[in-house]
Design an enzyme around this catalytic site. Sequence first.
Site, PDB file in Angstrom:
ATOM      1  N   GLY A  57       7.031  -5.499 -10.215  1.00 26.45           N
ATOM      2  CA  GLY A  57       5.696  -5.506  -9.630  1.00 26.45           C
ATOM      3  C   GLY A  57       4.639  -4.946 -10.557  1.00 26.45           C
ATOM      4  O   GLY A  57       4.918  -4.112 -11.411  1.00 26.45           O
TER       5      GLY A  57
ATOM      6  N   LEU B   2       0.825  -1.212   0.000  1.00 27.06           N
ATOM      7  CA  LEU B   2       0.000   0.000   0.000  1.00 27.06           C
ATOM      8  C   LEU B   2       0.859   1.261   0.000  1.00 27.06           C
ATOM      9  O   LEU B   2       0.368   2.355  -0.158  1.00 27.06           O
ATOM     10  CB  LEU B   2      -0.965  -0.022   1.190  1.00 27.06           C
ATOM     11  N   ARG B   3       2.161   1.089   0.221  1.00 32.00           N
ATOM     12  CA  ARG B   3       3.181   2.134  -0.011  1.00 32.00           C
ATOM     13  C   ARG B   3       3.241   3.266   0.995  1.00 32.00           C
ATOM     14  O   ARG B   3       4.127   4.101   0.924  1.00 32.00           O
ATOM     15  CB  ARG B   3       3.021   2.742  -1.414  1.00 32.00           C
TER      16      ARG B   3
ATOM     17  N   HIS C 114       3.328   1.478  -8.669  1.00 27.85           N
ATOM     18  CA  HIS C 114       4.572   2.237  -8.816  1.00 27.85           C
ATOM     19  C   HIS C 114       4.280   3.599  -9.432  1.00 27.85           C
ATOM     20  O   HIS C 114       3.302   3.760 -10.169  1.00 27.85           O
ATOM     21  CB  HIS C 114       5.549   1.491  -9.725  1.00 27.85           C
TER      22      HIS C 114
ATOM     23  N   ASP D 161      -1.027  -9.473  -4.833  1.00 27.95           N
ATOM     24  CA  ASP D 161       0.392  -9.126  -5.006  1.00 27.95           C
ATOM     25  C   ASP D 161       0.502  -7.707  -5.589  1.00 27.95           C
ATOM     26  O   ASP D 161       1.408  -7.399  -6.364  1.00 27.95           O
ATOM     27  CB  ASP D 161       1.085 -10.147  -5.914  1.00 27.95           C
TER      28      ASP D 161
END
Lengths: 438, 330
Positions: free
Chosen positions: A325, A64-65, A310, A306
């Site tokens: 990813g 989720l960054r 980005h 997964d």
Amino acid sequence: MSQATNNSTIKGARLIDSAANVDTTEDIHIVDGIISSKPATDSQVIDATGMVLSPGFVDLYARLREPGLTRKGTLKSECHAALAAGFTTLLCSPDTHPVIDSTATVELIRQRAQQGGGARVIPLAALTTELEGQRLSEIATLRDAGCVGASQADQPIADTSVLLSAMEYAATFDIPLLLTARDPQIGGAGCAHAGAVATRLGLPGIPAATETIGLARLIELCRDTGCRLHISRLSTARGVEQIAAAKQAGLSITADVGIHHLFFTEKHINGFDVNFHSSVPFRSERDRDALRTGVTDGTIDAICSDHAPHDTDAKLAPFPSSAPGLSAFDVFLPLLMQLPALLDTPLSKILAAVSTNPSRILASDKVASTLAVGETANLILFDPTTPVQCSSAKLLSQGSNTPFLDCDNADIHLESGLPFSGKAHTAWVRGEPTTLSQ
Amino acid sequence: MKQNDPQFNRFGNLHHFLTLDGLDKQTLTGILDAAENFTSVNDKSIKNVPLLRGKTVANLFFENSTRTRTAFELAAKRLSADILNIDLVSSSTKKGESLLDTLRVLESLQCDMFIVRHSDSGAAHFIAEHVAPTINVVNGGDGQHSHPTQGMLDMFTIRRHKGEFENLRVVIIGDIKHSRVARSGISALKTLGAAEIRVVAPNTLIPEYVEELGVKVYSQLEVALKDADVIMGLRLQNERMNSATVPSMGEFFRTYGLTEDRLKLAKPDAIVMHPGPTNRGVEIAANVADGKQAVILEQVNYGIAVRMAVLSITMGHGEAVREAEMAGTT
């Protein structure tokens, strides 16, 4: 997304809850956030003819960054995107900055997620501090702070004695470990499945042996320590066999596969398409077919997203230097809806792999997944037949790194000949509805 | 095929030169024929032709190279182009500037062609995909993927000595796994119809599923050399020696070094090639490298003509695109 009134009557939906053996078409009601057999007087009626109502999906692996990598995604953006993918609960991977190895970070995520809305977030604790594979994190404390399990994200523990110790410690507190099977050395410098395509393109390879050796190590230590082990993001045919054998031997092992791995193979990286650069690589057709069979026969318990959003720059580089990813949420549901036909498996079984099975794996009341009357509504109502086009204008995730972006014909990548369809209508999270059909 | 190949423009002309994989026999033969014409230029006392006068070619080398860079420089100069050597190994990319930023800056210098060498496989493809459509990109070597001008100069050397490819048995010795030269050579040899391609090395230097490229794998050099027409050595990089890949230079030479005695197992008129620089006493015995069957220096010489051919063919088509766009026919 607008808020509907809290009381709803869902008319004509097909209700599927495989854990309770339910697959029926009947009306269901949500009153004060609770699943109920009788409507409230002010119930808003949703005509759900042709739609499916399932326990909300539970994602066992998503990035989720936030905190730290918000140029790639925020809890708000990704949790809303997750909801439209059917997920009402997300396990977020610990590879944030800082790493999820302190209660302060857990608390930060909890607060930000609550403010942002969308799917509910449950952090995975980093099994070792900074994910460095040397010292154990305070996983019991982190569990009490709200983590349901511990993970090493994409960084395997290199020192086997540390791994043994981590599994012994986790077993003490019955904390499930969600680990990706990978040998810490083999394929470490690779960026693609070590096969015919990587050989032709001159790409450093990631041999299947990295997974099978990593898996053998984990399985043997699981046998010795009795810890609850979930293998995250399986990718090889041999790996599926190893899981089947371990289950046969009675070990408490479960496994999942990333949704894209049920579709893509090494062939997709032809032409150096960075959209198919994945940290767990897409492997041979034989591997992909074995993963599909694994889902069908139950060796593989769950399907995860997964999800790896980005920023654009991260993918603007030659293949080996591009960030690995795929952003998954915006295409998850249409991909999932291809699986019943593709795998010749009932829809209920596929839905179990994303809802009731993940819930069973975690065995935590935090991630209950059910249609049972009297329970809090964590539900997803979707129309499996609505065609989807993944256009940049409509993306919900901050990550646009999906091969399906602005792709007129998704079947170019899928070659399944099946429709690319499946759109969420309404999600209930902790009883609160969110309309997603706009 | 040309429609999906990023090397061709929408008129079906070769616009970039990134890999030999996917180029048909006619295209490869066309380059060899053009190079044949340029060799006569190289033999004259005044070696310049005005084909690319007024054009600017930039050598973008993100990886150290003297030989390849010089060969491109000479080729561009003999075509009367202006050549710009930009050393990127020690500059911008080390400062954290992205590859794309570097490209944008160089684009604004109004270059017509980029010759690129980079340590990432696929780097030339990436650059070709992102540069302005009028700029031609020539791959001077990308990671372990491709080195197409080396591949073509190897084919040129073989054709000069052997004529046709159809009956040739070619043996490639050494580090196939990490070699872009080997990949380009194999690809061109397949397309040009070589009868048999053999690769021979310890298993640590053979990549997975290499058979799918259309080669036969041997582990014994003596067996592989039998009846060979062409023997290609490869440079064994220093970092592969004394490692888990190859135990020592001595053992490699003992098992895979091309010696006079071993060379006798090949056909008497077999040629010995090597992309250079050679590791004497590792891949090849000094007396073989200097021997009468060796064509290693010829390869270097032909490299100029072949690169002149590649530059003029790709740039010639670039011109057609520019003219078409200026005339508003797009």
